[in-house]
Design an enzyme around this catalytic site. Sequence first.
Site, PDB file in Angstrom:
ATOM      1  N   LYS A  36      12.967  84.229  77.620  1.00 57.42           N
ATOM      2  CA  LYS A  36      12.965  85.237  78.541  1.00 57.42           C
ATOM      3  C   LYS A  36      13.135  86.805  78.335  1.00 57.42           C
ATOM      4  O   LYS A  36      13.956  87.033  77.478  1.00 57.42           O
ATOM      5  CB  LYS A  36      14.462  84.704  78.605  1.00 57.42           C
ATOM      6  CG  LYS A  36      14.962  84.680  79.803  1.00 57.42           C
ATOM      7  CD  LYS A  36      16.893  83.942  80.792  1.00 57.42           C
ATOM      8  CE  LYS A  36      16.724  82.994  81.349  1.00 57.42           C
ATOM      9  NZ  LYS A  36      18.334  82.729  81.486  1.00 57.42           N
ATOM     10  N   ASP A  67      16.279  83.995  74.718  1.00 56.81           N
ATOM     11  CA  ASP A  67      16.719  85.025  75.017  1.00 56.81           C
ATOM     12  C   ASP A  67      16.880  86.039  75.018  1.00 56.81           C
ATOM     13  O   ASP A  67      16.226  87.425  74.649  1.00 56.81           O
ATOM     14  CB  ASP A  67      18.406  84.339  74.641  1.00 56.81           C
ATOM     15  CG  ASP A  67      19.113  84.761  76.540  1.00 56.81           C
ATOM     16  OD1 ASP A  67      18.062  85.306  77.182  1.00 56.81           O
ATOM     17  OD2 ASP A  67      19.947  84.051  77.036  1.00 56.81           O
TER      18      ASP A  67
HETATM   19  C1  PRP Z   1      20.809  78.203  72.587  1.00 55.78           C
HETATM   20  C2  PRP Z   1      18.754  78.152  72.262  1.00 55.78           C
HETATM   21  C3  PRP Z   1      19.132  79.241  71.275  1.00 55.78           C
HETATM   22  C4  PRP Z   1      19.214  79.856  71.903  1.00 55.78           C
HETATM   23  C5  PRP Z   1      18.776  81.638  72.164  1.00 55.78           C
HETATM   24  O1  PRP Z   1      21.517  77.616  71.895  1.00 55.78           O
HETATM   25  O2  PRP Z   1      18.870  76.559  71.909  1.00 55.78           O
HETATM   26  O3  PRP Z   1      19.238  78.425  69.795  1.00 55.78           O
HETATM   27  O4  PRP Z   1      20.816  80.146  72.231  1.00 55.78           O
HETATM   28  O5  PRP Z   1      19.284  82.329  72.508  1.00 55.78           O
HETATM   29  P1  PRP Z   1      19.176  83.954  71.966  1.00 55.78           P
HETATM   30  O6  PRP Z   1      17.640  84.241  72.071  1.00 55.78           O
HETATM   31  O7  PRP Z   1      20.088  84.927  72.545  1.00 55.78           O
HETATM   32  O8  PRP Z   1      19.965  83.840  70.536  1.00 55.78           O
HETATM   33  P2  PRP Z   1      22.914  77.433  71.964  1.00 55.78           P
HETATM   34  O9  PRP Z   1      23.599  77.637  71.003  1.00 55.78           O
HETATM   35  O10 PRP Z   1      23.143  77.791  73.573  1.00 55.78           O
HETATM   36  O11 PRP Z   1      22.968  76.258  71.728  1.00 55.78           O
HETATM   37  P3  PRP Z   1      21.872  74.471  72.496  1.00 55.78           P
HETATM   38  O12 PRP Z   1      20.858  74.797  71.502  1.00 55.78           O
HETATM   39  O13 PRP Z   1      23.008  73.369  71.604  1.00 55.78           O
HETATM   40  O14 PRP Z   1      22.098  74.509  73.679  1.00 55.78           O
END
Ligand code: PRP
Length: 182
Positions: free
Chosen positions: A134, A106
């Site tokens: 994304k 993201d």
């Molecule tokens: C989400 C996803 C990635 C991260 C991506 O994890 O799994 O690890 O966010 O976002 P970024 O590129 O903006 O850093 P989350 O912390 O939501 O935990 P999860 O895997 O338990 O859903």
Amino acid sequence: MNSALNNDISKVLLSGEEIEKRVKEIAAEITRDYSGESVLMVGILRGAVVFFSELVKRVDLDVRFDFMVVSSYGAGTDSSGELRIIKDLSQPIENMNVVIVEDIIDTGYTLKNLKRMLETRNPKSLKIAALLDKPSRRKVEIEGDYVGFKVPNEFVVGYGLDYNEKYRNLPDICILKPGVYS
Ligand code: PRP
């Protein structure tokens, strides 16, 4: 679909069948790229669990598993840029081929920071497999080596991805109705 969660979904962005096809292609690429080598696949809990398990069983190599729990999210839907390691790897990775398996890139903070940290442990190689990317949300420069799909800037859930811990078990990648999270 899922009758308990169906009402919160505005549409299916990627069906389970489409995802399965792409996961097979990525597994074939990994199999080819690491031919004759062993690989440590590192699943980042919890979001990557579904992608991880679908991917690893199709990689035709000597594969080992490990898992990490990291977090860069605050309470809302935006990343904070700070990486917290909640569960580290259970083994050293020196001289190993490591593939980090993530559900989504993201802002990029999580993988940028994680990659930098794991590189200090001197793996033989370090690559990223991410089911979703994304790019419109990117805050720091980072690319996945294996990427399933580029997705628009919509709130996507399912196939491991959550909103407030819900929807991870949906078999498709779905767009959440804005009313659910706003
Ligand atoms: C989400 C996803 C990635 C991260 C991506 O994890 O799994 O690890 O966010 O976002 P970024 O590129 O903006 O850093 P989350 O912390 O939501 O935990 P999860 O895997 O338990 O859903």
